[in-house]
Design an enzyme around this catalytic site. Structure first.
Site, PDB file in Angstrom:
ATOM      1  N   THR A  77      21.421 -12.692 -18.523  1.00  0.00           N
ATOM      2  CA  THR A  77      21.833 -11.868 -17.382  1.00  0.00           C
ATOM      3  C   THR A  77      20.648 -11.620 -16.460  1.00  0.00           C
ATOM      4  O   THR A  77      20.735 -11.784 -15.237  1.00  0.00           O
ATOM      5  CB  THR A  77      22.423 -10.528 -17.872  1.00  0.00           C
ATOM      6  OG1 THR A  77      23.559 -10.811 -18.690  1.00  0.00           O
ATOM      7  CG2 THR A  77      22.838  -9.643 -16.715  1.00  0.00           C
ATOM      8  N   GLN A 184      25.081 -21.355 -22.766  1.00  0.00           N
ATOM      9  CA  GLN A 184      25.946 -21.924 -23.811  1.00  0.00           C
ATOM     10  C   GLN A 184      25.553 -23.364 -24.158  1.00  0.00           C
ATOM     11  O   GLN A 184      26.067 -23.920 -25.130  1.00  0.00           O
ATOM     12  CB  GLN A 184      27.411 -21.912 -23.355  1.00  0.00           C
ATOM     13  CG  GLN A 184      27.999 -20.538 -23.125  1.00  0.00           C
ATOM     14  CD  GLN A 184      28.252 -19.760 -24.410  1.00  0.00           C
ATOM     15  OE1 GLN A 184      28.223 -20.317 -25.519  1.00  0.00           O
ATOM     16  NE2 GLN A 184      28.480 -18.473 -24.284  1.00  0.00           N
ATOM     17  N   HIS A 206      20.082 -15.313 -28.199  1.00  0.00           N
ATOM     18  CA  HIS A 206      21.146 -14.873 -29.115  1.00  0.00           C
ATOM     19  C   HIS A 206      22.393 -15.749 -29.113  1.00  0.00           C
ATOM     20  O   HIS A 206      23.298 -15.542 -29.915  1.00  0.00           O
ATOM     21  CB  HIS A 206      21.496 -13.395 -28.890  1.00  0.00           C
ATOM     22  CG  HIS A 206      22.378 -13.111 -27.710  1.00  0.00           C
ATOM     23  ND1 HIS A 206      23.736 -12.904 -27.861  1.00  0.00           N
ATOM     24  CD2 HIS A 206      22.116 -12.960 -26.402  1.00  0.00           C
ATOM     25  CE1 HIS A 206      24.258 -12.646 -26.661  1.00  0.00           C
ATOM     26  NE2 HIS A 206      23.294 -12.673 -25.764  1.00  0.00           N
ATOM     27  N   CYS A 331      31.711 -10.400 -22.359  1.00  0.00           N
ATOM     28  CA  CYS A 331      30.998  -9.729 -21.275  1.00  0.00           C
ATOM     29  C   CYS A 331      31.937  -8.924 -20.405  1.00  0.00           C
ATOM     30  O   CYS A 331      31.582  -7.905 -19.861  1.00  0.00           O
ATOM     31  CB  CYS A 331      30.303 -10.757 -20.409  1.00  0.00           C
ATOM     32  SG  CYS A 331      30.167 -12.324 -21.219  1.00  0.00           S
TER      33      CYS A 331
END
Ligand SMILES: *Cc1c(COP(=O)(O)O)cnc(C)c1O
Length: 396
Positions: A77, A184, A206, A331
């Protein structure tokens, strides 16, 4: 694992930390706790060496020429915010147009909206029914005042892999900067910033079996030299781009996590594909009216996004108590809005409301996949029977 623990199939939301990653992180909490900016003693030197080593390994993983092209952040982000706001604000006097796609993560789409309020014009490219951006549409959208194109490498809901290399080539030809959110993709499919003409790339730990709270932004330093206005100020860390003490244990874990993924990439992708195809083949064979959302082949090896005719996703998820799955992105799951990604594919409303996202990962086994298939087949049949039966439980 205990019997009552659900089977985790939500690896697009986050992944567990690999024990081998945790192991290399631990000494940096308790023994090598120096501040990498402390230049006057051995504690600082050891921390700085660990950060430099991590930076080198992450650069190598992306095919980047120079480790200084890696800036550590708190996650994808922040990297997305830095890339879009930083490039746009540094170019605003000459270029005030940004191109992105309608299926981006909110970390890109919401930032584009902020830039629109600041006076930038935004082109939101559509996708086709498979979720793909057309490189020709990118080409057509680029104008003299275009500062940046931002198109994600892999989508977090439908796993679709965009034609990033083609888009990169177009941006290079037109001398427009190209950013991609690869959260991703890194560690799941081969990624190379030079081969693909990428100037800025966001990713984080993560999503690839590393710790939460650390990410990076790759920023090309030469041909072209990419200029960014920093979002935060105060200390000159990270080449002046991102102030604040670098979280040494997290970046050490990040580098290890990426390395483990890349070392085993081919074999792991095969294993993911085998599990994913097994699930899809069984559902297709044993359930009528099941649909795959997103491109059938151009997608992440561990991703499925499926809808069952006449079955809503939310009650189905409740019924599937032994499986940890989601309808879409974690999200935006705070909002009840239907997925903007599936909307952009222009799928029928029923298919959007029925969509389940399956994210298969490192810890899953074929035996688990079979149990999930059994449960899905049973619960879809039950949901349809309840709906079609004489006493409708539906509130409609
Ligand atoms: C998870 C994800 C993000 C957000 O990453 P954080 O590190 O949690 O901030 C952004 N973009 C994509 C494509 C993601 O999958």
């Amino acid at each position: 694992m205990t019997l009552h623990r659900p089977i985790y199939l939500d690896h697009h939301a986050t992944t567990p930390v690999d024990p081998r990653v945790l192991e290399v992180m631990l000494p940096y909490f308790t023994e090598e706790y120096g501040n990498p900016s402390s230049a006057s003693h051995a504690f600082g030197w050891a921390a700085e060496a660990a950060v430099a080593d991590a930076r080198e390994r992450l650069a190598a993983a992306l095919g980047a020429a120079d480790p200084n092209e890696i800036t550590f952040t708190s996650g994808t982000t922040e990297s997305d915010n830095m890339a879009l706001l930083g490039v746009a604000r540094s170019m605003r006097s000459r270029r005030d147009h940004i191109i992105t796609s309608s299926i981006e993560h909110p970390a890109v789409l919401d930032v584009a909206r902020v830039l629109e309020r600041e006076g930038f014009s935004i082109s939101l490219l559509p996708v086709d029914g498979d979720g793909l951006v057309d490189p020709d549409a990118v080409k057509a959208a680029i104008g003299d005042r275009t500062a940046l194109v931002s198109v994600m490498t892999a989508n977090s809901e439908i796993g679709v892999l965009q034609p990033v290399a083609e888009i990169g080539r177009i941006c290079r030809e037109r001398e427009v900067l190209f950013h991609t959110d690869a959260a991703q993709a890194v560690g799941k499919v081969p990624v190379n910033v030079d081969d693909w003409g990428i100037d800025l790339l966001s990713f984080c730990a993560h999503k690839l079996y590393g710790p939460k709270g650390v990410g990076a932004l790759y920023v090309r330093s030469r041909r072209p030299r990419t200029r960014l206005e920093p979002l935060m100020h105060g200390g000159g860390h990270e080449h002046g781009l991102r102030p604040g003490t670098v979280p040494v244990p997290l970046v050490v874990g990040f580098a290890k996590a990426v390395e483990l993924c890349i070392d085993g990439l081919e074999a792991e992708a095969r294993r993911m594909r085998e599990m994913r195809d097994r699930l899809w083949d069984r559902l297709r064979a044993e359930v009528a009216g099941v649909h795959l959302n997103g491109h059938a082949v151009r997608r992440l090896p561990g991703n499925l996004n499926i809808s069952f005719d006449g079955v809503e996703a939310d009650p189905l998820l409740v019924a599937l108590h032994g499986v940890a799955l989601s309808t879409g992105s974690a999200c935006s799951s705070a909002s009840p809005e239907p997925s903007h990604v599936l909307r952009a594919l222009q799928l029928p409303e029923e298919r959007i409301r029925g969509a389940l996202r399956v994210g298969i990962g490192r810890g899953n086994t074929l035996e688990e996949i079979d149990r999930v298939a059994d449960q899905l087949i049973e619960q879809v049949a039950a949901a349809r029977a309840a709906r079609g039966g004489p006493r409708l439980r539906s509130h409609q």
